[in-house]
Motif scaffolding. Structure first.
Motif, mmCIF file in Angstrom:
data_model
loop_
_atom_site.group_PDB
_atom_site.id
_atom_site.type_symbol
_atom_site.label_atom_id
_atom_site.label_comp_id
_atom_site.label_asym_id
_atom_site.label_seq_id
_atom_site.Cartn_x
_atom_site.Cartn_y
_atom_site.Cartn_z
ATOM 1 N N TYR A 5 0.805 -1.224 0.000
ATOM 2 C CA TYR A 5 0.000 0.000 0.000
ATOM 3 C C TYR A 5 0.842 1.280 0.000
ATOM 4 O O TYR A 5 0.342 2.365 0.318
ATOM 5 C CB TYR A 5 -0.958 0.027 1.198
ATOM 6 N N ARG A 6 2.134 1.174 -0.363
ATOM 7 C CA ARG A 6 3.020 2.341 -0.277
ATOM 8 C C ARG A 6 2.524 3.495 -1.138
ATOM 9 O O ARG A 6 2.434 4.633 -0.667
ATOM 10 C CB ARG A 6 4.445 1.957 -0.684
ATOM 11 N N LEU A 9 -0.697 5.085 0.207
ATOM 12 C CA LEU A 9 -0.517 5.840 1.447
ATOM 13 C C LEU A 9 0.279 7.125 1.252
ATOM 14 O O LEU A 9 0.452 7.897 2.194
ATOM 15 C CB LEU A 9 0.163 4.962 2.497
ATOM 16 N N ARG A 10 0.763 7.357 0.041
ATOM 17 C CA ARG A 10 1.388 8.639 -0.281
ATOM 18 C C ARG A 10 0.361 9.689 -0.680
ATOM 19 O O ARG A 10 0.688 10.876 -0.782
ATOM 20 C CB ARG A 10 2.392 8.456 -1.413
ATOM 21 N N ILE A 15 -5.332 9.448 2.699
ATOM 22 C CA ILE A 15 -4.991 9.356 4.128
ATOM 23 C C ILE A 15 -6.084 10.018 4.968
ATOM 24 O O ILE A 15 -6.512 9.477 6.004
ATOM 25 C CB ILE A 15 -3.625 10.001 4.410
ATOM 26 N N LEU A 146 -8.218 -1.477 1.857
ATOM 27 C CA LEU A 146 -7.666 -0.820 3.037
ATOM 28 C C LEU A 146 -8.769 -0.150 3.856
ATOM 29 O O LEU A 146 -8.783 -0.231 5.091
ATOM 30 C CB LEU A 146 -6.615 0.211 2.610
#
Length: 402
Positions: A5-6, A9-10, A15, A146
């Motif tokens: 999930y990098r 999540l940027r 977020i 997520l």
């Protein structure tokens, strides 16, 4: 190193949405738990009044859910979500104030519960419909996985942490904590950047709510694949809700002489498995959502069927794992398919119709299960209900290929 999930999540907007969902879900879980205990305190543990308060949490969505979806497609989705969160937060703050002033009665409690659900009638379709506007199609499965994991995680961790909270403050202040969490969710929803698409603005000129509902129903009539997904979900919930909440405790007591502790373990396994499955499924970017949906339904139905056929606590634990994987797979795939295939100006209406169907299935299931168990044994009901869900999954696998 490939961190899960990098890339997602940027994304600052995601977020904000992710943590807003965590705080919002946690607040509503706290509210629902404390609502039951406060109702029991105010009504001397009356089963009749307890059932009415539960209905107060579901009936508004059954009655107004589709209307909320119509408005979700016309109004600014972010604004609706923020207003809804603030409205719910104010209602949550009102509860401990009224209680401490000795002014809270059962009627007021039921009215507040219904009002909170009414706010959700508008915000929930907006939430589901706004995700495709914030994420590209390539990230829909990952993003929804997520978000789903966060919601499932809150449903597991919040009840488990209540004992710790009650060592610090009085039980009524669970509502106060829920208010804080919901208010934080409102701030996070306010922070993410969003501008309505032009097509969404033009949709505001549609003639009437009734016409919009007819338009949505006509869309479902001509898109039988989407209708089938929603129908399977409704049937599965109608069978599962009564079985799991009412039938399983009776089954454990009658066949295995197990108590509420065992039921708690099973519920925990189900929640933990669903949570882990959602997280893992988000990592499979090339997975076919139709295949995932049908596989999930088959696992769900197969798990219930096995519980009915083999009355063993070990079998139930294993079957629960399969049910958890199945529910997570079915739920994630259905959301991704709807967000991918339904036109943007229809998403709010379609998601609200789906939610209304699910709430109706919940209510009918809880209303009918006692009568069904008066005629059939719990083992027969588990086997029969599981077989029906299993067959719908097989039918889907044979007919839904695109």
């Amino acid at each position: 190193m490939n961190i899960p999930y990098r890339e997602l999540l940027r994304e600052k907007n995601f977020i904000y949405i992710l943590f807003a969902r965590l705080f919002r879900r946690s607040a509503l879980v706290l509210f629902s738990i404390e609502l039951i205990w406060l109702t029991m305190e105010l009504t001397d543990s009356s089963p009749f009044y307890l059932s009415l308060i539960v209905m107060a949490e579901t009936l508004p969505f059954i009655i107004f859910g589709i209307y909320g979806g119509v408005k979700a497609d016309k109004w600014n989705k972010k604004r609706v979500m923020v207003i809804s969160d603030i409205g719910i937060a104010m209602l949550l703050a009102l509860l401990p104030i009224l209680y401490l002033l000795d002014s809270l009665n059962y009627s007021m409690l039921m009215a507040i519960a219904a009002a909170i659900t009414l706010f959700s009638c508008f915000s929930e379709p907006c939430f589901r419909a706004i995700i495709p506007e914030l994420l590209p199609k390539s990230q829909l499965q990952e993003g929804n996985a997520l978000l789903d994991s966060v919601q499932r995680g809150a449903a597991i961790l919040v009840p488990a942490s209540i004992g710790i909270v009650l060592k610090i403050t009085a039980q009524i202040h669970l509502f106060s904590l829920a208010f804080i969490l919901m208010f934080v969710a409102a701030i996070l929803h306010l922070l993410f950047a969003y501008s309505p698409k032009k097509q969404d603005i033009s949709e505001r000129r549609s003639p009437s709510t009734r016409s919009d509902i007819k338009y949505a129903l006509a869309y479902l009539k001509t898109n039988k694949g989407i209708s089938f997904l929603m129908l399977v979900q409704g049937i599965s919930i109608m069978i599962n809700t009564g079985l799991w909440r009412v039938g399983l405790p009776i089954y454990l007591d009658t066949y295995l002489e197990k108590d509420i502790n065992t039921f708690g373990y099973i519920t925990g396994i189900l929640g933990a498995t669903s949570f882990a499955a959602s997280l893992l499924l988000g990592l499979f970017k090339k997975m076919n959502p139709i295949l995932l949906f049908n596989s999930g339904v088959i696992l769900w139905g197969g798990g219930l069927l096995v519980i009915g056929v083999f009355p063993s606590i070990t079998v139930i634990y294993i079957a629960t794992i399969f049910i958890g994987i199945g529910q997570a797979s079915e739920g994630l795939a259905r959301i991704v398919i709807l967000q991918d295939q339904v036109p943007g100006h229809m998403l709010g209406k379609i998601f609200s119709i789906s939610s209304t169907l699910n709430y109706t299935s919940d209510t009918l299931s809880l209303g009918a299960i006692s009568s069904i168990l008066a005629v059939f044994t719990t083992a027969v009901v588990f086997s029969g209900g599981g077989a029906v869900i299993l067959l719908t999954g097989i039918v889907g696998a044979l007919t839904l290929r695109d």
